[in-house]
Design a protein around this motif. Sequence first.
Motif, PDB file in Angstrom:
ATOM      1  N   SER A 137      17.587 -20.740  17.443  1.00 20.36           N
ATOM      2  CA  SER A 137      18.068 -22.218  17.693  1.00 20.36           C
ATOM      3  C   SER A 137      16.825 -22.920  18.337  1.00 20.36           C
ATOM      4  CB  SER A 137      19.047 -22.406  18.969  1.00 20.36           C
ATOM      5  OG  SER A 137      18.578 -21.405  20.044  1.00 20.36           O
ATOM      6  N   GLY A 138      15.499 -22.255  18.562  1.00 26.51           N
ATOM      7  CA  GLY A 138      14.502 -22.704  19.322  1.00 26.51           C
ATOM      8  C   GLY A 138      14.801 -23.051  20.786  1.00 26.51           C
ATOM      9  N   LYS A 139      15.971 -22.796  21.291  1.00 26.03           N
ATOM     10  CA  LYS A 139      16.074 -23.089  22.632  1.00 26.03           C
ATOM     11  C   LYS A 139      15.773 -22.083  23.588  1.00 26.03           C
ATOM     12  CE  LYS A 139      20.600 -25.366  21.863  1.00 26.03           C
ATOM     13  NZ  LYS A 139      22.159 -25.535  22.276  1.00 26.03           N
ATOM     14  N   LYS A 140      15.231 -22.224  24.858  1.00 23.91           N
ATOM     15  CA  LYS A 140      14.695 -21.585  26.088  1.00 23.91           C
ATOM     16  C   LYS A 140      15.695 -20.506  26.297  1.00 23.91           C
ATOM     17  CE  LYS A 140      12.227 -21.737  30.507  1.00 23.91           C
ATOM     18  NZ  LYS A 140      11.787 -22.684  31.523  1.00 23.91           N
ATOM     19  N   ALA A 141      15.208 -19.300  26.296  1.00 24.37           N
ATOM     20  CA  ALA A 141      16.168 -18.281  27.000  1.00 24.37           C
ATOM     21  C   ALA A 141      15.889 -17.836  28.211  1.00 24.37           C
ATOM     22  CB  ALA A 141      16.068 -17.089  25.999  1.00 24.37           C
ATOM     23  N   GLY A 142      14.332 -17.993  28.621  1.00 28.48           N
ATOM     24  CA  GLY A 142      13.920 -17.748  30.059  1.00 28.48           C
ATOM     25  C   GLY A 142      12.566 -17.798  29.936  1.00 28.48           C
ATOM     26  N   LEU A 143      12.075 -16.835  31.284  1.00 34.57           N
ATOM     27  CA  LEU A 143      10.408 -16.691  31.170  1.00 34.57           C
ATOM     28  C   LEU A 143      10.288 -15.392  31.364  1.00 34.57           C
ATOM     29  CD1 LEU A 143       9.772 -19.424  33.842  1.00 34.57           C
ATOM     30  CD2 LEU A 143       9.288 -19.495  31.414  1.00 34.57           C
ATOM     31  N   MET A 144       8.941 -14.822  30.617  1.00 33.62           N
ATOM     32  CA  MET A 144       8.466 -13.694  30.841  1.00 33.62           C
ATOM     33  C   MET A 144       7.699 -13.633  32.299  1.00 33.62           C
ATOM     34  SD  MET A 144       5.628 -11.486  28.643  1.00 33.62           S
ATOM     35  CE  MET A 144       4.319 -12.979  28.842  1.00 33.62           C
ATOM     36  N   THR A 145       8.005 -12.649  32.962  1.00 35.37           N
ATOM     37  CA  THR A 145       7.606 -12.667  34.368  1.00 35.37           C
ATOM     38  C   THR A 145       6.291 -11.678  34.697  1.00 35.37           C
ATOM     39  OG1 THR A 145       9.082 -11.535  35.215  1.00 35.37           O
ATOM     40  CG2 THR A 145       9.846 -13.640  35.562  1.00 35.37           C
ATOM     41  N   GLN A 151       7.148 -18.139  22.952  1.00 31.93           N
ATOM     42  CA  GLN A 151       6.887 -19.690  22.434  1.00 31.93           C
ATOM     43  C   GLN A 151       5.535 -19.557  22.197  1.00 31.93           C
ATOM     44  OE1 GLN A 151       9.127 -22.333  22.602  1.00 31.93           O
ATOM     45  NE2 GLN A 151       7.321 -23.505  21.438  1.00 31.93           N
ATOM     46  N   GLY A 152       5.237 -19.935  21.010  1.00 29.28           N
ATOM     47  CA  GLY A 152       3.825 -20.004  20.370  1.00 29.28           C
ATOM     48  C   GLY A 152       3.238 -18.907  19.690  1.00 29.28           C
ATOM     49  N   GLN A 153       4.097 -17.553  19.865  1.00 26.50           N
ATOM     50  CA  GLN A 153       3.801 -16.410  19.352  1.00 26.50           C
ATOM     51  C   GLN A 153       4.929 -15.968  18.440  1.00 26.50           C
ATOM     52  OE1 GLN A 153       2.005 -15.001  23.462  1.00 26.50           O
ATOM     53  NE2 GLN A 153       0.736 -13.715  21.764  1.00 26.50           N
ATOM     54  N   GLU A 154       5.594 -16.691  17.498  1.00 27.00           N
ATOM     55  CA  GLU A 154       6.700 -16.321  17.078  1.00 27.00           C
ATOM     56  C   GLU A 154       6.708 -15.155  16.277  1.00 27.00           C
ATOM     57  OE1 GLU A 154       5.468 -19.424  17.181  1.00 27.00           O
ATOM     58  OE2 GLU A 154       7.073 -20.359  18.496  1.00 27.00           O
ATOM     59  N   ASP A 155       5.487 -14.517  16.066  1.00 26.28           N
ATOM     60  CA  ASP A 155       5.536 -13.429  15.228  1.00 26.28           C
ATOM     61  C   ASP A 155       5.559 -11.921  16.235  1.00 26.28           C
ATOM     62  OD1 ASP A 155       3.101 -13.837  16.711  1.00 26.28           O
ATOM     63  OD2 ASP A 155       1.846 -12.606  15.676  1.00 26.28           O
ATOM     64  N   VAL A 156       5.883 -12.304  17.685  1.00 24.35           N
ATOM     65  CA  VAL A 156       6.018 -11.337  18.478  1.00 24.35           C
ATOM     66  C   VAL A 156       7.621 -11.306  18.947  1.00 24.35           C
ATOM     67  CG1 VAL A 156       5.700 -10.457  20.800  1.00 24.35           C
ATOM     68  CG2 VAL A 156       3.884 -11.433  19.598  1.00 24.35           C
ATOM     69  N   LYS A 157       8.252 -10.042  18.486  1.00 24.77           N
ATOM     70  CA  LYS A 157       9.578  -9.893  18.825  1.00 24.77           C
ATOM     71  C   LYS A 157       9.811  -9.634  20.219  1.00 24.77           C
ATOM     72  CE  LYS A 157      13.785  -7.835  16.963  1.00 24.77           C
ATOM     73  NZ  LYS A 157      14.283  -7.073  16.041  1.00 24.77           N
ATOM     74  N   VAL A 158      10.692 -10.314  20.958  1.00 25.71           N
ATOM     75  CA  VAL A 158      10.986  -9.631  22.398  1.00 25.71           C
ATOM     76  C   VAL A 158      12.444  -9.146  22.349  1.00 25.71           C
ATOM     77  CG1 VAL A 158      11.305 -10.462  24.710  1.00 25.71           C
ATOM     78  CG2 VAL A 158       9.473 -11.699  23.345  1.00 25.71           C
ATOM     79  N   VAL A 159      12.521  -7.872  22.738  1.00 25.30           N
ATOM     80  CA  VAL A 159      13.787  -7.171  22.860  1.00 25.30           C
ATOM     81  C   VAL A 159      13.922  -6.805  24.473  1.00 25.30           C
ATOM     82  CG1 VAL A 159      14.761  -4.924  22.171  1.00 25.30           C
ATOM     83  CG2 VAL A 159      13.096  -6.157  20.582  1.00 25.30           C
ATOM     84  N   ALA A 160      15.266  -7.515  24.604  1.00 23.85           N
ATOM     85  CA  ALA A 160      15.612  -7.260  26.050  1.00 23.85           C
ATOM     86  C   ALA A 160      16.479  -6.113  26.142  1.00 23.85           C
ATOM     87  CB  ALA A 160      16.035  -8.574  26.567  1.00 23.85           C
ATOM     88  N   SER A 161      16.763  -5.429  27.247  1.00 22.35           N
ATOM     89  CA  SER A 161      17.703  -4.459  27.424  1.00 22.35           C
ATOM     90  C   SER A 161      18.448  -4.510  28.656  1.00 22.35           C
ATOM     91  CB  SER A 161      16.995  -2.773  27.289  1.00 22.35           C
ATOM     92  OG  SER A 161      15.903  -2.884  28.043  1.00 22.35           O
ATOM     93  N   LYS A 162      19.621  -3.861  28.741  1.00 20.78           N
ATOM     94  CA  LYS A 162      20.147  -3.763  30.225  1.00 20.78           C
ATOM     95  C   LYS A 162      19.792  -2.218  30.881  1.00 20.78           C
ATOM     96  CE  LYS A 162      24.353  -2.088  30.494  1.00 20.78           C
ATOM     97  NZ  LYS A 162      24.216  -1.024  31.513  1.00 20.78           N
ATOM     98  N   PRO A 163      19.244  -2.308  32.091  1.00 19.96           N
ATOM     99  CA  PRO A 163      19.060  -1.043  33.030  1.00 19.96           C
ATOM    100  C   PRO A 163      20.389  -0.203  33.114  1.00 19.96           C
ATOM    101  CG  PRO A 163      18.071  -3.119  33.806  1.00 19.96           C
ATOM    102  CD  PRO A 163      18.821  -3.553  32.806  1.00 19.96           C
ATOM    103  N   ASP A 164      20.122   1.192  32.925  1.00 17.53           N
ATOM    104  CA  ASP A 164      21.216   1.966  33.009  1.00 17.53           C
ATOM    105  C   ASP A 164      22.014   1.820  34.513  1.00 17.53           C
ATOM    106  OD1 ASP A 164      19.458   3.203  34.422  1.00 17.53           O
ATOM    107  OD2 ASP A 164      19.557   5.066  32.691  1.00 17.53           O
ATOM    108  N   TRP A 165      21.312   1.537  35.527  1.00 19.07           N
ATOM    109  CA  TRP A 165      21.762   1.322  36.862  1.00 19.07           C
ATOM    110  C   TRP A 165      22.512   0.077  37.165  1.00 19.07           C
ATOM    111  CZ3 TRP A 165      19.781  -2.584  39.789  1.00 19.07           C
ATOM    112  CH2 TRP A 165      18.717  -3.161  39.278  1.00 19.07           C
ATOM    113  N   TRP A 166      22.813  -0.874  36.334  1.00 20.25           N
ATOM    114  CA  TRP A 166      23.246  -2.008  36.736  1.00 20.25           C
ATOM    115  C   TRP A 166      24.732  -1.937  36.970  1.00 20.25           C
ATOM    116  CZ3 TRP A 166      21.637  -6.924  33.258  1.00 20.25           C
ATOM    117  CH2 TRP A 166      20.758  -7.441  33.873  1.00 20.25           C
ATOM    118  N   PRO A 167      25.474  -2.408  37.867  1.00 23.73           N
ATOM    119  CA  PRO A 167      26.831  -2.314  37.887  1.00 23.73           C
ATOM    120  C   PRO A 167      27.505  -3.043  36.743  1.00 23.73           C
ATOM    121  CG  PRO A 167      26.248  -2.913  39.957  1.00 23.73           C
ATOM    122  CD  PRO A 167      24.929  -3.017  39.000  1.00 23.73           C
TER     123      PRO A 167
END
Length: 231
Positions: free
Chosen positions: A167-175, A201-217
């Motif tokens: 979609s090109g929409k912003k999902a958040g920020l890398m901190t 953004q600006g590095q579309e050849d870089v895929k960002v994979v997010a994951s859920k930490p196992d300690w999350w409730p």
Amino acid sequence: RYGSGPSDNSSDVEEPEAASVGWGAGEDGAAMSSSSEGNLGWQWFKDPRLACLGFRGIFPSNIIPPLIEADKETDEQNYLMWRIEKGVAEGSIEIPKGEAMPLEYNLVGLNAISFDKGCYVGQELIARTHHRGVIRKRLVPLRFQDNDGKEIINRFIPGSEVVNTGSGKKAGLMTTALGCRGLGLLRLVEALKGSTALSIQGQEDVKVVASKPDWWPSDWLQDLQQYTAFA
């Protein structure tokens, strides 16, 4: 001092002698192996945030900190990588003063917020949101890959935007970024929905994979589950 290595999935460390790794500049000349105060005046304390972060040592400034018997010594970067993989931020650089929302940085799950004592600026808002509201953004661990799934080690700039590739929409920020790992403050419906492709953004050849930490409730993902059910 922490359990095993950065790729270990163990979430608990019972004693510092068990599967522990130390980092530092000293050697354990006395081969001491105690988790309580010894005759050199040092003592181990469990990290109050998560069991998987192991133990902290407080040592007199005039001695070389002894490592626990049978430990291996490793570089500090391995500990930092371990912490990032667990989705734990620390310090004013990773948790900006005056900007960070404690609930979005998962501080409730890290024993950093009490709802039973004390008084601080923003206490009522934080308590109300915790008990009644929905946290739509959270800090999550990130991995950087190419289109073939190979990890990319690059100098990514913290503060870069993470976008939904479709979609090109912003999902958040890398901190935070360290090698092929990082932390990002992302909207959960974008970050953890399996069908969403993310990139920098600006590095579309870089895929960002997010994951859920196992300690999350489990209730932290209630909003995501509801979104998925009706999407």
